[in-house]
Design an enzyme around this catalytic site. Structure first.
Site, PDB file in Angstrom:
ATOM      1  N   GLY A 135      32.088  -8.383 -71.954  1.00 36.27           N
ATOM      2  CA  GLY A 135      31.248  -8.032 -73.094  1.00 36.27           C
ATOM      3  C   GLY A 135      31.862  -6.887 -73.873  1.00 36.27           C
ATOM      4  N   CYS A 136      31.495  -6.795 -75.146  1.00 40.87           N
ATOM      5  CA  CYS A 136      32.125  -5.786 -76.004  1.00 40.87           C
ATOM      6  C   CYS A 136      31.717  -4.371 -75.594  1.00 40.87           C
ATOM      7  CB  CYS A 136      31.809  -6.045 -77.469  1.00 40.87           C
ATOM      8  SG  CYS A 136      30.073  -6.296 -77.844  1.00 40.87           S
ATOM      9  N   TYR A 137      30.433  -4.162 -75.273  1.00 39.81           N
ATOM     10  CA  TYR A 137      30.029  -2.825 -74.818  1.00 39.81           C
ATOM     11  C   TYR A 137      30.676  -2.473 -73.477  1.00 39.81           C
ATOM     12  CZ  TYR A 137      26.256  -2.446 -78.365  1.00 39.81           C
ATOM     13  OH  TYR A 137      25.530  -2.352 -79.517  1.00 39.81           O
ATOM     14  N   PRO A 138      30.673  -3.380 -72.491  1.00 47.16           N
ATOM     15  CA  PRO A 138      31.343  -3.042 -71.228  1.00 47.16           C
ATOM     16  C   PRO A 138      32.827  -2.729 -71.385  1.00 47.16           C
ATOM     17  CG  PRO A 138      29.813  -4.828 -70.861  1.00 47.16           C
ATOM     18  CD  PRO A 138      29.857  -4.598 -72.351  1.00 47.16           C
ATOM     19  N   THR A 146      34.289  -1.419 -73.998  1.00 48.29           N
ATOM     20  CA  THR A 146      34.380  -0.078 -74.585  1.00 48.29           C
ATOM     21  C   THR A 146      34.041   0.988 -73.557  1.00 48.29           C
ATOM     22  OG1 THR A 146      33.424  -1.114 -76.558  1.00 48.29           O
ATOM     23  CG2 THR A 146      33.759   1.266 -76.629  1.00 48.29           C
TER      24      THR A 146
END
Lengths: 348, 348, 348, 348
Positions: free
Chosen positions: D150-153, D155
Site C-alpha cells: 500500500g502507498c501509506y505503508p 511511505t
C-alpha cells in the site's frame, strides 16, 4: 458612540483580516491604517478585497498615527510590537487604550523560553486571548492589553482541551501534526513560499521541536492541568491559502471509550459559541471554516494504539488570529463576545 | 415580521450558498429545506460549514414542503424547476409567493433558443435578476417570479456593459474566454470533476459556441443595445473552487482612447454598490471576490488590435448565483437592495 | 563520445528543467552549472528533485566556467544573455559552441520592436527554435546559436499554425486568452507570486496588448503567411505550477466547416512527433502534458460567431522552454530530434 | 526478446501509471489492456496523457484477454484481484506468468487481520514488493507472484526503517500522520473527492486506527524487528493530485543524538538507489518526487519530547504503487532493478 480602531500593519495578511472583520462590526469605526514600507500608497493596492477601504491612504506606523483611538491592533512582525506598545503606553491616556498584539511578543510568561525561541529580550506578558480556556474569559474582561495566541497553539489547544480538562489524557507525550495553509507565513516574499513551490506539494518544517509555538503549547497544556506536559509538534505546509488542520494524539487513561471521549468534547464545548463538535464519525475539513471564527473538532479512541486521537480545524487568519483577536476585544470592551463574527464558513 | 424562506435543493452548492447568505440576512427566517435523494438526512452531513443549520432535517422536495413560505428558492438541476414552479403556482396564494429560480428554466425569452440548447420544452420567461442592467431593477420591483441569470452571463454582461451602453463597442464579434472554478459544475460526482483531474490543470470545454449560456449572452447584449450581437464564448475550467474571471474583447469604435474606456466604466457603475471599477492598470483577481457579492472590473484599449479589452471577476456561487438571487429578492420584497450582502471578499 | 553541456542559471525554473531533461538524455554529459547569487551552494538546496546532481557545486556565471563545453544553455533573466553570449563568442572556438538562449534576447528580428517592448538595445537575432514552423527545422540544422521561443508564442503559434498555413484564417484579428501556471514567472520572489495570493485565484495581467510576447506572436504569424497579422493577447495566471492552455480564435474563411478545420489540423501535424491532435469533441487539458514535450491541440468552428476556435496546451517549462530547447539542440547537433524527450505526461 | 505485459484496470490511476512507466521501459512490450465498464472504448478517452497508446482499444477484463503474456499487472479494486489471479493460475502455464497485484488482496499474512479490515475471505499471501526491506529483495528474485505494498505503508515503512533496523526505536507507540494527494482514492467518482470539495481544504479520515493500512504497517514493523509494534495512524487528504508526506514519530532510545539518527539513515540507505536521505536540516517536500520512483527522507531528534521524528515523501502512484511494482518486476525478471525508473521528479 462607536469605538475607534487603528490598525498597524494594515497591508499584511493579519492586518487585512482584522480590517475585513471590523468592516462588518457594528460597534467599530475604522480609524488610521498604518504600515512600514507601504506608507503613502492606497490600501486598495494591497487589499483589493476590502472594497470600502480601497481609497484609504496608508500612513506610516508612528505613535502619533496610532494615538487617539480606543483600540489599536498591532499586526506586526514578531519582535517589533514591544517598542510600539511602549510608545503607546507612554502617551497621555495610553494605558486606557486597548492594545491588541497579533504577534508573539506578549504571549509567553517565561522570559527564558522567549529568549530561547526568539533570541531577543522578553517584552512582557499580556492577558492571553483564548477565551475558551477555563478562567481566561474572566481575565480578558476590562483588560487593556491582549496577546493574541499563535494560530497553531489555538488550533492544538482547542483540539485537546476537553481531553485535558476532563482528565482523559494527562498532557504528557502529546504528538501533534498540523497542516497549514501558507498565509500563516505572511506576505513577505520568500522563494519557498512562491505559488510554484507550493502547488501540488506538502512539506514539513520546523521539525524536531524547534517551532516557536512549542513553548506556547506547553504553557497552555500546563494551564489546562497537565502536570508534566510534553509535546512533539510538527507543522506541515499544504497547498492552500487558509486553514489549519491539527491531528493531536495523546496516551489515553485506561478504560476510556470512544463514547466517553466524544461525550467529553460535547460537554466541554456545550456553551462555546465558536467551537463545533461534529457527530461521531464525521471529521473536520478545513474548507468548512474558511472566513469564519468557528473551530470544528472531533475526537475518538485508537484502542490498539492506546491513544486518544483528536482532529481540529480553524481558519488561521480568522479564529487563529484576527477573529480570535476581535472575540477577545469584544470581551474587553464589554460587548457581546460574538459581535461581528460568524460561525459560518465560505464553502466550497 | 420577517419573511419566511424555503430552499429546494438545499444540499447542493447553489442551495448551500443561498443558505449561507440567508443566515446573515436580518429580514429572513429560514423555513423548510428540501432535496431529492438526500431527504431524511441532517443538513450537517452535506453542508458542514452551515453550523447553525447542522441539525436541520432535509425534507423531500414536494409542493407541500415548499408551501406556506413568503419566498421559495429553487436550486435544482436545469429543466426541473418548471414543474415545481407550476405546482407552487397552483397552490392557494401561490401567485403571491416570491419564487426565485437559480436554474436556467426561465431565463430565455426565445422558446426556440431554449429548445435548441436545452432539448426540452420551454417553461416560460420570468423577470431577469440582473439589477445592474438598465431598466431591469424596475422590472424586479414587486415581482413574484425571478429568473436568476447564469454565472457566465452575469460575469460577461457586467464586464462589457458600460462599453455597450455608452457606444464604445456595438456588440458584434465579441470574444469571451472565461475561467471558472469547478463549483459551477455542481456537486453531482463525475469523473472529470474529481480533484485529481483538476489539480494543476486548466482545460476548455463547450468549445465552438455550444455552451448553453451563449443564447443568454446574446439576449443580454441585444437588451444593452447591440443591433447585431455575436459572440465567441469559450469557458475554461481552472483549479479552484469558486470564482469566474472573464476576458471580454470587442472591436472598438475608432478614436476611442484607453482613458475614454476607463471613464465610461467609472461612470456607468458610479451608483452600483456591487460593481467595483479598479483604477487604471490594476486588473481583477478572482481571489478578492470570494464569498462576496462584488464584481471587480476594468477595461482598456488594445490599440494595435483595434479592440477594447475588459476583464471582470465575480464569485460564481455568490454574485453569480445565490448573492445575485438575494439582491433581486431584496428588490422584489421592497428591502434595501444590499441587505445581507457584502462587497468584501475573503482573501487571501 | 557524448556532448558536454554547461547550464548558466541552473538554480531557476528554466535551468532546472533543462537539467531534468539532460539527465535523461543519452548523448549528453552535464558539465558546469553556474548561477549568480547562489554560486557556492549545493545544487540540492535549489533543485531537490534532481537527486543525481544534489551534491554538485554551483559555480559563478563567468565566461571561464562556461568555456570548454560543446553546448551552453543560457537560462538567464531577459536582457542578460546578450553580454554572456558575446563573451562566449569572443573565446577561442567560441563560434563552434552551440549556445542556446532560453531568454528573449535573440528572438525578435526587429530591433525596433525589441526596444519598444524591452526598453534596452537589441542584442541580435538567432535562429528561432520552433521546428514545427515550416522551414524552421532546416534553419536549425548545424546552427551554433538558437533562440528558444517564448512559452506563450510556442503555445499560440502551434495552436493556430494549421489554420494559417492552410488558409483557413488570415491571421488578422486573432484573439488569444492563455492561462498559465505561475512557474512561467520565474523563481525570483515577488508578493504577487506567493502561494497565498495564487491559490484559488485567476487573474489577468499584461492586458491591452502590452505583454512582451505580442511582437513575437506577430512575427510568427507573418512567417506563417499572415499578410496583416493582428492579435489581441491576454495572459491569465491560474492556480497551478506548470502548463499553458491557450484559446485562440480568428475570423474563419467563409464556407469552412468544422470537419475541414479538424482535417487541416490532422494533416498539418501528421508527421510532427510532439504535436497531438485530439479527436473531434475532445479538448486539451493541461494536466496531460505536464513533464512532457507534447502539445495537445484541437480546433473547431463557431459558425454563429464566424470564428475558428482552437485550443492548445503544453508544459511551459518543457515544450515551452527547456524541452523545446533540447529538441532544437538535437537538430543542431545532428541527433534524432526526439532524443531525451517524451510525449507522455505525468497525470493525474 | 522483450517481455510482454498485460494490464488489467488500464483506465484507472494505478493502471495509467503502470502504463506511463512501461512506455519508457526498454525491456517491455505492452500487450492487452483491459478494464470493466470502459471496455470497448479508446484508451485515449481515459488516459490522454499516454499519447502513444491513445488509439488502443480497451478490452474486457477476462482470463482470455490476460492470457499469453509474460507479466500481468492487476490494477483492480481491493477484493477483486483474488478471483482474476485464480483464473490466471488455472490457465496452462499460468504459474509461469508473473502476476503483480497492485491491490491489497495478497499483502497481509494474517487471514484474521484481512477479514477484520476487509470483511471478505483472505485470498492468500504473495511475496511483498518492498525491496528496501532487509531480506525482501531476495524473496522477489524469480518469484511469479508479487503483492505491491500500500502507498501509506511504503511511505511510513521507509520513513522509519533505519530507526527500527538500527535499534534507535523499538516500534512501540509509533505515531504517524500522513498527508496524501487525492489520486490515492482512485478514479471512481464520489462527492467527497470532487475538486470543489478538495481545493483549499485539508481533512482527516479513517481516524482512530481504522484505516486498512494499519495491519500492513504493523506487519512491516514486526518484520523490521519491533517486538511489540503499535501505531497510531492518521491519514490526511490535502489539495494535490499526487504525493504522500508522512510524519513518523516514535519514542527514541535514551542517549541517542540527532547526529546518531541522521547517520543511521545515511548508513541504512547508502546502497538504496531510490531512497534519498536529505542533508541535516533539509526536509522533504512532496513536489520533488512527483513522477519519480524516489523517496526523500530525513529524521532528527526531538529531545524535549523524547521522540525521533522522521519525515518521508514519495509519489503514491509511482514509488507508492506502479513504480514500486515495476521495481519488483525488474527483480523478479532478473533485470536491473532500476530499469525504466527514475529518481528525478518533475518540479516545480
Amino acid at each position: 458612540m462607536k469605538f475607534t480602531v487603528a490598525v498597524a500593519g494594515c497591508t499584511g495578511y493579519a492586518g487585512g483580516e482584522v480590517l475585513r472583520l471590523l468592516l462588518g462590526h457594528p460597534e467599530i469605526t475604522i480609524g488610521n491604517l498604518t504600515a512600514g514600507s507601504s506608507a503613502g500608497t492606497r490600501l486598495g493596492e494591497h487589499q483589493p478585497h476590502l472594497v470600502p477601504l480601497a481609497d484609504r491612504q496608508v500612513l506610516p506606523t508612528t505613535a502619533e498615527n496610532l494615538a487617539g483611538h480606543d483600540v489599536v491592533f498591532l499586526a506586526l512582525p514578531h519582535g517589533t510590537s514591544g517598542p510600539v506598545a511602549e510608545q503607546i503606553a507612554a502617551q497621555q491616556g495610553g494605558d486606557k487604550v486597548l492594545v491588541i498584539d497579533c504577534g508573539a511578543d506578549f504571549r509567553l510568561e517565561s522570559a527564558e523560553q522567549w529568549t530561547k525561541y526568539y533570541k531577543t529580550e522578553h517584552a512582557g506578558t499580556w492577558p492571553y486571548g483564548l477565551p475558551e480556556m477555563p478562567g481566561q474569559r474572566e481575565l480578558l474582561k476590562n483588560t487593556r492589553r491582549i496577546a493574541v495566541p499563535g494560530c497553531y497553539p489555538t488550533t492544538t489547544t482547542l483540539t485537546l482541551l476537553p481531553a485535558l480538562t476532563q482528565g482523559l489524557v494527562d498532557g504528557h507525550d502529546v504528538v501533534v501534526a498540523a497542516a497549514s495553509g501558507s498565509s500563516g507565513a505572511g506576505k513577505a516574499p520568500k522563494p519557498n513560499l512562491l505559488g510554484a513551490e507550493l502547488f501540488g506539494s506538502a512539506s514539513a518544517y520546523g521539525v524536531g521541536g524547534v517551532h516557536r509555538h512549542v513553548p506556547e503549547l506547553l504553557q497552555n497544556f500546563a494551564k489546562l492541568g497537565a502536570p508534566e506536559p510534553s509535546v512533539s509538534f510538527t507543522p506541515l505546509l499544504v497547498p492552500m491559502a487558509r486553514g489549519i488542520l491539527a491531528v493531536v494524539t495523546a496516551p489515553v487513561r485506561p478504560g476510556v471509550t470512544a463514547e466517553d471521549i466524544h461525550a467529553a468534547y460535547v460537554k466541554a464545548y456545550a456553551d462555546e459559541h465558536f467551537v463545533h463538535v461534529l457527530p461521531q464519525g464525521q471529521w473536520p475539513q478545513s474548507q468548512h471554516i474558511v472566513g469564519s471564527n468557528a473551530v470544528h473538532v472531533n475526537a475518538t479512541l485508537d484502542a490498539d494504539a492506546g491513544r486518544l486521537v483528536a482532529v481540529g480545524t480553524l481558519d488561521n487568519l480568522c479564529k487563529g488570529t484576527a477573529g480570535g483577536a476581535i472575540q477577545s476585544m469584544n470581551i474587553a470592551l464589554g460587548l457581546d463576545e460574538t459581535t461581528g463574527l460568524t460561525t459560518i464558513g465560505v464553502a466550497p
